[in-house]
Write an enzyme that holds these catalytic residues in place. Structure first.
Site, short mmCIF file in Angstrom:
data_model
loop_
_atom_site.label_atom_id
_atom_site.label_comp_id
_atom_site.label_asym_id
_atom_site.label_seq_id
_atom_site.Cartn_x
_atom_site.Cartn_y
_atom_site.Cartn_z
N LYS A 262 27.33 18.42 24.02
CA LYS A 262 27.75 17.45 23.00
C LYS A 262 29.26 17.34 22.99
O LYS A 262 29.94 18.35 23.19
CB LYS A 262 27.32 17.96 21.61
CG LYS A 262 25.87 17.78 21.29
CD LYS A 262 25.60 18.22 19.85
CE LYS A 262 24.12 18.13 19.53
NZ LYS A 262 23.57 16.78 19.56
N ARG A 336 12.55 18.95 20.06
CA ARG A 336 11.13 18.63 20.28
C ARG A 336 10.44 19.69 21.14
O ARG A 336 9.25 19.94 20.99
CB ARG A 336 11.01 17.21 20.88
CG ARG A 336 11.64 17.05 22.23
CD ARG A 336 11.90 15.59 22.58
NE ARG A 336 13.06 15.07 21.86
CZ ARG A 336 13.50 13.81 21.95
NH1 ARG A 336 12.87 12.93 22.71
NH2 ARG A 336 14.56 13.44 21.27
N1 BES Z 1 20.34 18.15 16.73
C1 BES Z 1 20.43 16.90 17.35
C2 BES Z 1 20.21 15.72 16.40
C3 BES Z 1 21.19 15.55 15.26
C4 BES Z 1 22.17 14.59 15.32
C5 BES Z 1 21.05 16.30 14.11
C6 BES Z 1 23.03 14.40 14.25
C7 BES Z 1 21.92 16.12 13.04
C8 BES Z 1 22.91 15.17 13.11
C9 BES Z 1 19.38 16.78 18.46
O1 BES Z 1 19.02 17.96 19.08
C10 BES Z 1 19.96 15.88 19.51
O2 BES Z 1 20.99 16.21 20.03
N2 BES Z 1 19.30 14.79 19.79
C11 BES Z 1 19.75 13.87 20.76
C12 BES Z 1 18.54 13.33 21.49
C13 BES Z 1 18.87 12.50 22.70
C14 BES Z 1 19.51 13.36 23.77
C15 BES Z 1 17.60 11.87 23.20
C16 BES Z 1 20.51 12.73 20.06
O3 BES Z 1 20.09 12.33 18.98
O4 BES Z 1 21.51 12.28 20.58
ZN ZN Z 2 20.31 18.54 20.68
#
Ligand code: BES
Ligand code: ZN
Ligand code: ZN
Length: 487
Positions: A262, A336
């Protein structure tokens, strides 16, 4: 904060909170007294305070507007009292009263509940790491309670205090940083809470996780020096019933994104990625403390999504407890992977017949619904309606997204049964549908709380910046039902 149901001479109090209806203000003798030189109308969210002298003793009156009587809901009432309670705290009142008043729109039980929630939740503060923090506690008197209702009211206060504690547990867990809350320390906290609140806890370590075949969960957790833990909480409050609800909370104690790293700005708040787990723990604590007559099993696959030589990588093909194969196209779509093994476990081993998973799962939920509304994906409209009936009473907001089977194509694997991302469109739906592949047709609700578990700008008077405790109140209400009052 201590709530006492007792009439007490106003001279012994430092102040009194007086709720006022907009359409009844003319019959309110307090307002009559200063009608000419103030603008307080009793409108929703309006607040006004003044000091008064009684036999040489000064104290405060805090007037809080409730709007029109016929339009008052339980949520609006709680919100209004919360605003006044925050004012009382600002004025440093440590012994004050709240007038119960007379109103047709909300029963006495509903008002008692609203006051207890408002007092407990509005004064919450995560300041334990501040050297100059000031402890604040107050005695709050509920005034003019009818004698014959006092016993029932005091039971309601007790029940709601236990719920407030559950919400506080959830908020604290989210606010604590990842160097304090990691899988093992989270498991230890849950063990301690189980002993305190009265629910059963079992914890599986890394060997047991692998032995059970939780390959997807293990893939996410194995890369961190903080090894994963699988936490099971059992509250069997109704042994006559065969109904058992499974609550599955996403428990990423930190989410760096893994090798699909990230950017720093999105990573900094990722201690909140166990918000689903925190809410499940909060609900279990409240259910057990209140001896709620329902059977609920909570499970958390707790892990840290980190980078190391052991971490899983984009392109890896992994298995799962259910036997389905998954191609990992993005290590940041880790939630997931942990959830599906937890769901298989709770269905296969704990024999639950309904499942709710709660997860800070997708940034796309924030894009679609912002920080106000929790996104829902479900395979069962009746179950969804149960959620909405409870939510209408708590004021927490939920909205379902379509789960048309056409979206499923997006998560079908090229070489495997599934892939862990479904492309850039409809991210919250495809994440939900990935999970649906593992619920074995059981009635299921997926609550994506990525937007609602954490507030930068609080959206109600009893929510503070940081962990919100959403959706503990609604889940509790859904499981325990209501007080019989329509609001
Ligand atoms: N933990 C994150 C989602 C999240 C985003 C929680 C903002 C709280 C605030 C999750 O694991 C994630 O990173 N999801 C990705 C999925 C994508 C790679 C398909 C996302 O939402 O960017
Ligand atoms: Zn994530
Ligand atoms: Zn995550």
């Amino acid at each position: 904060m201590k709530i006492i149901i007792q009439n007490i001479n106003s001279k012994e109090l430092q102040g009194i909170i007086i709720p006022v209806f907009e359409d009844k203000k003319d019959s309110c003798n307090i307002i009559q007294g200063f009608k000419d030189n103030n603008t307080f109308d009793g409108k929703e969210e309006e607040i006004f305070y003044y000091t008064r002298e009684e036999d040489g003793v000064f104290n405060y009156r805090i007037l809080i507007g409730l709007g029109k009587e016929s339009e008052l809901t339980g949520y609006k009432y709680t919100n209004a009292i919360a605003k006044a309670v925050k004012m009382a705290k600002q004025l440093k009142l440590t012994k004050y009263g709240i007038r119960l008043g007379e109103m047709s729109s909300i029963c006495i039980g509903g008002r008692t509940k609203g006051i207890t929630e408002a007092v407990g939740l509005a004064t919450y503060n995560f300041d334990k790491y501040k050297s100059d923090r000031k402890e604040y506690a107050a005695e709050v008197y509920i005034l003019d309670a009818p004698e014959d209702k006092k016993e029932k009211m005091s039971l309601k206060v007790q029940e709601m205090n236990n719920l407030v504690e559950g919400i506080t547990i959830a908020r604290d867990l989210v606010n604590e940083p990842a160097n304090v809350i990691y899988p093992e320390s989270l498991a230890n906290k849950v063990v301690a809470l189980g002993l305190e609140s009265g629910f059963e806890v079992e914890v599986f370590n890394e060997d047991k996780i692998q032995e059970l075949g939780m390959k997807a969960f293990w893939a996410v957790g194995m890369g961190s020096a903080r090894l994963p833990r699988f936490i099971i909480m059992r509250h069997m409050g109704n042994l006559k019933s065969k109904e058992v609800l499974g609550l599955v909370g996403k428990g990423l104690t930190y989410d760096t994104g893994g090798y699909s790293l990230k950017p720093s700005d999105s990573m900094k708040d990722m201690k909140c990625d166990m918000g689903g787990a925190a809410s499940v723990i909060g609900v279990m604590s409240a259910l057990a403390k209140n001896k709620v007559k329902a059977n609920v099993i909570g499970v958390i696959a707790a892990a840290e999504n980190a980078i190391s030589g052991h971490s899983y990588k984009p392109g890896d093909i992994i298995g799962s407890m259910a036997g389905k194969t998954i191609e990992v196209l993005n290590t940041d779509a880790e939630g997931r992977l942990t959830l599906v093994d937890a769901i298989t476990y709770v269905i296969e081993k704990e024999k639950v017949n309904k499942v709710i998973d709660i997860a800070t799962l997708t940034g796309a939920a924030l894009v679609a619904l912002g920080t106000i509304t929790t996104a829902v994906v479900t395979n069962n409209n009746e179950f969804y309606n149960e959620l909405q009936v409870a939510a209408e009473k708590t004021g927490e907001l939920f909205w379902s997204l379509p789960n048309f089977k056409e979206y499923k194509k997006q998560i079908k694997g090229d070489y495997t049964d599934l892939k862990n991302i479904g492309g850039k469109n409809a991210g919250t739906i495809t994440a939900g549908m990935f999970i649906e592949e593992f619920v074995e047709g059981k009635p299921w609700l997926h609550l994506d709380i990525a937007g609602t578990a954490w507030a930068d700008v609080p959206f109600s008077e009893f929510i503070q910046k940081g962990g919100t405790g959403v959706p503990v109140r609604t889940l509790y209400k859904m499981i325990n039902g209501g007080c019989g009052c329509s609001k």
